[in-house]
Design a protein around this motif. Structure first.
Motif, PDB file in Angstrom:
ATOM      1  N   UNK A  11       0.873  -1.177   0.000  1.00 45.86           N
ATOM      2  CA  UNK A  11       0.000   0.000   0.000  1.00 45.86           C
ATOM      3  C   UNK A  11       0.911   1.227   0.000  1.00 45.86           C
ATOM      4  N   UNK A  12       1.439   1.551  -1.176  1.00 43.95           N
ATOM      5  CA  UNK A  12       2.391   2.643  -1.333  1.00 43.95           C
ATOM      6  C   UNK A  12       1.665   3.956  -1.622  1.00 43.95           C
ATOM      7  N   UNK A  13       2.425   5.045  -1.575  1.00 43.17           N
ATOM      8  CA  UNK A  13       1.846   6.358  -1.876  1.00 43.17           C
ATOM      9  C   UNK A  13       1.256   6.395  -3.274  1.00 43.17           C
ATOM     10  N   UNK A  14       1.937   5.782  -4.230  1.00 46.00           N
ATOM     11  CA  UNK A  14       1.429   5.747  -5.609  1.00 46.00           C
ATOM     12  C   UNK A  14       0.102   4.995  -5.689  1.00 46.00           C
ATOM     13  N   UNK A  15       0.017   3.868  -4.986  1.00 45.38           N
ATOM     14  CA  UNK A  15      -1.224   3.091  -4.973  1.00 45.38           C
ATOM     15  C   UNK A  15      -2.351   3.911  -4.337  1.00 45.38           C
ATOM     16  N   UNK A  16      -2.061   4.523  -3.210  1.00 46.27           N
ATOM     17  CA  UNK A  16      -3.077   5.315  -2.506  1.00 46.27           C
ATOM     18  C   UNK A  16      -3.594   6.428  -3.413  1.00 46.27           C
ATOM     19  N   UNK A  17      -2.681   7.078  -4.125  1.00 43.61           N
ATOM     20  CA  UNK A  17      -3.077   8.153  -5.043  1.00 43.61           C
ATOM     21  C   UNK A  17      -4.050   7.622  -6.109  1.00 43.61           C
ATOM     22  N   UNK A  18      -3.752   6.463  -6.669  1.00 44.47           N
ATOM     23  CA  UNK A  18      -4.623   5.858  -7.690  1.00 44.47           C
ATOM     24  C   UNK A  18      -5.978   5.461  -7.097  1.00 44.47           C
ATOM     25  N   UNK A  19      -5.945   4.854  -5.914  1.00 43.33           N
ATOM     26  CA  UNK A  19      -7.187   4.406  -5.281  1.00 43.33           C
ATOM     27  C   UNK A  19      -8.059   5.574  -4.853  1.00 43.33           C
ATOM     28  N   UNK A  24     -10.443   2.750 -11.711  1.00 43.95           N
ATOM     29  CA  UNK A  24     -10.970   1.384 -11.754  1.00 43.95           C
ATOM     30  C   UNK A  24     -10.032   0.383 -12.408  1.00 43.95           C
ATOM     31  N   UNK A  25      -9.179   0.829 -13.291  1.00 39.32           N
ATOM     32  CA  UNK A  25      -8.283  -0.078 -13.991  1.00 39.32           C
ATOM     33  C   UNK A  25      -6.988  -0.336 -13.242  1.00 39.32           C
ATOM     34  N   UNK A  26      -6.781   0.329 -12.119  1.00 33.18           N
ATOM     35  CA  UNK A  26      -5.529   0.173 -11.392  1.00 33.18           C
ATOM     36  C   UNK A  26      -5.503  -1.133 -10.612  1.00 33.18           C
ATOM     37  N   UNK A  27      -4.429  -1.897 -10.807  1.00 35.14           N
ATOM     38  CA  UNK A  27      -4.231  -3.150 -10.082  1.00 35.14           C
ATOM     39  C   UNK A  27      -2.761  -3.246  -9.709  1.00 35.14           C
ATOM     40  N   UNK A  28      -2.479  -3.946  -8.636  1.00 37.32           N
ATOM     41  CA  UNK A  28      -1.096  -4.189  -8.257  1.00 37.32           C
ATOM     42  C   UNK A  28      -0.460  -5.131  -9.270  1.00 37.32           C
ATOM     43  N   UNK A  29       0.865  -5.106  -9.337  1.00 37.47           N
ATOM     44  CA  UNK A  29       1.584  -5.884 -10.347  1.00 37.47           C
ATOM     45  C   UNK A  29       1.363  -7.386 -10.231  1.00 37.47           C
ATOM     46  N   UNK A  30       1.133  -7.869  -9.024  1.00 33.98           N
ATOM     47  CA  UNK A  30       0.952  -9.300  -8.841  1.00 33.98           C
ATOM     48  C   UNK A  30       0.238  -9.596  -7.543  1.00 33.98           C
ATOM     49  N   UNK A  58     -10.792  -1.245  -3.231  1.00 35.70           N
ATOM     50  CA  UNK A  58      -9.379  -1.639  -3.180  1.00 35.70           C
ATOM     51  C   UNK A  58      -9.272  -3.146  -2.980  1.00 35.70           C
ATOM     52  N   UNK A  59     -10.004  -3.679  -2.007  1.00 34.13           N
ATOM     53  CA  UNK A  59      -9.960  -5.123  -1.753  1.00 34.13           C
ATOM     54  C   UNK A  59     -10.423  -5.917  -2.968  1.00 34.13           C
ATOM     55  N   UNK A  60     -11.422  -5.405  -3.677  1.00 30.98           N
ATOM     56  CA  UNK A  60     -11.920  -6.096  -4.868  1.00 30.98           C
ATOM     57  C   UNK A  60     -10.903  -6.089  -6.013  1.00 30.98           C
ATOM     58  N   UNK A  61      -9.985  -5.112  -5.996  1.00 29.51           N
ATOM     59  CA  UNK A  61      -9.027  -4.995  -7.098  1.00 29.51           C
ATOM     60  C   UNK A  61      -7.727  -5.761  -6.861  1.00 29.51           C
ATOM     61  N   UNK A  62      -7.589  -6.370  -5.696  1.00 33.59           N
ATOM     62  CA  UNK A  62      -6.337  -7.029  -5.330  1.00 33.59           C
ATOM     63  C   UNK A  62      -6.468  -8.540  -5.443  1.00 33.59           C
ATOM     64  N   UNK A  63      -5.389  -9.155  -5.910  1.00 33.20           N
ATOM     65  CA  UNK A  63      -5.329 -10.620  -5.945  1.00 33.20           C
ATOM     66  C   UNK A  63      -4.393 -11.054  -4.820  1.00 33.20           C
ATOM     67  N   UNK A  64      -4.863 -11.973  -3.988  1.00 40.07           N
ATOM     68  CA  UNK A  64      -4.065 -12.441  -2.869  1.00 40.07           C
ATOM     69  C   UNK A  64      -3.314 -13.720  -3.230  1.00 40.07           C
ATOM     70  N   UNK A  65      -2.142 -13.885  -2.617  1.00 47.11           N
ATOM     71  CA  UNK A  65      -1.348 -15.108  -2.827  1.00 47.11           C
ATOM     72  C   UNK A  65      -2.129 -16.340  -2.380  1.00 47.11           C
ATOM     73  N   UNK A  66      -2.760 -16.188  -1.211  1.00 50.00           N
ATOM     74  CA  UNK A  66      -3.563 -17.279  -0.667  1.00 50.00           C
ATOM     75  C   UNK A  66      -4.957 -17.192  -1.287  1.00 50.00           C
ATOM     76  N   UNK A  67      -5.475 -18.288  -1.695  1.00 47.31           N
ATOM     77  CA  UNK A  67      -6.833 -18.289  -2.220  1.00 47.31           C
ATOM     78  C   UNK A  67      -7.793 -18.195  -1.037  1.00 47.31           C
TER      79      UNK A  67
END
Length: 106
Positions: A11-19, A24-30, A58-67
């Motif tokens: 949750x970086x400054x760049x991410x916060x700015x986008x959120x 809507x198209x912003x997603x983390x790299x992985x 934000x939670x809906x746009x993130x993919x978690x390592x753990x299913x």
């Protein structure tokens, strides 16, 4: 009183700015670890960096390592908020919620 610094990896400054702007198209790299990401997200909201209304998108746009199901994510979120509440009650970071007069706010 010195502030407690949380090193945010996801949750970086760049991410916060986008959120904040509702990109809507912003997603983390992985994929990210659920517990750490939610912890950082909670801190961003406590600090006032991200409005609470943006939490679900934000939670809906993130993919978690753990299913994890939505119920499991909700449980992790509730656990983190409960722990943060215990910390506030014990005065560990009352400054974050009551910066002007931490000692009298408890």
């Amino acid at each position: 009183m010195s502030s407690l610094s949380v090193e945010c990896k996801f949750v970086t400054e760049d991410c916060i700015r986008e959120w904040k702007v509702g990109s809507n198209g912003f997603r983390l790299a992985g994929p990210v670890p659920a517990t750490r990401f939610i912890y950082e997200l909670c801190w961003a909201m406590v600090r006032g960096d991200l409005p609470m209304q943006r939490c679900k998108p934000v939670l809906d746009s993130v993919e978690f390592l753990e299913k994890a199901s939505k119920e499991e994510v909700g449980s992790i979120f509730a656990d983190i908020v409960a722990h943060m509440g215990q910390d506030v009650r014990s005065g560990l970071f009352a400054w974050a919620l009551f910066p002007s007069n931490s000692s009298s706010a408890l």
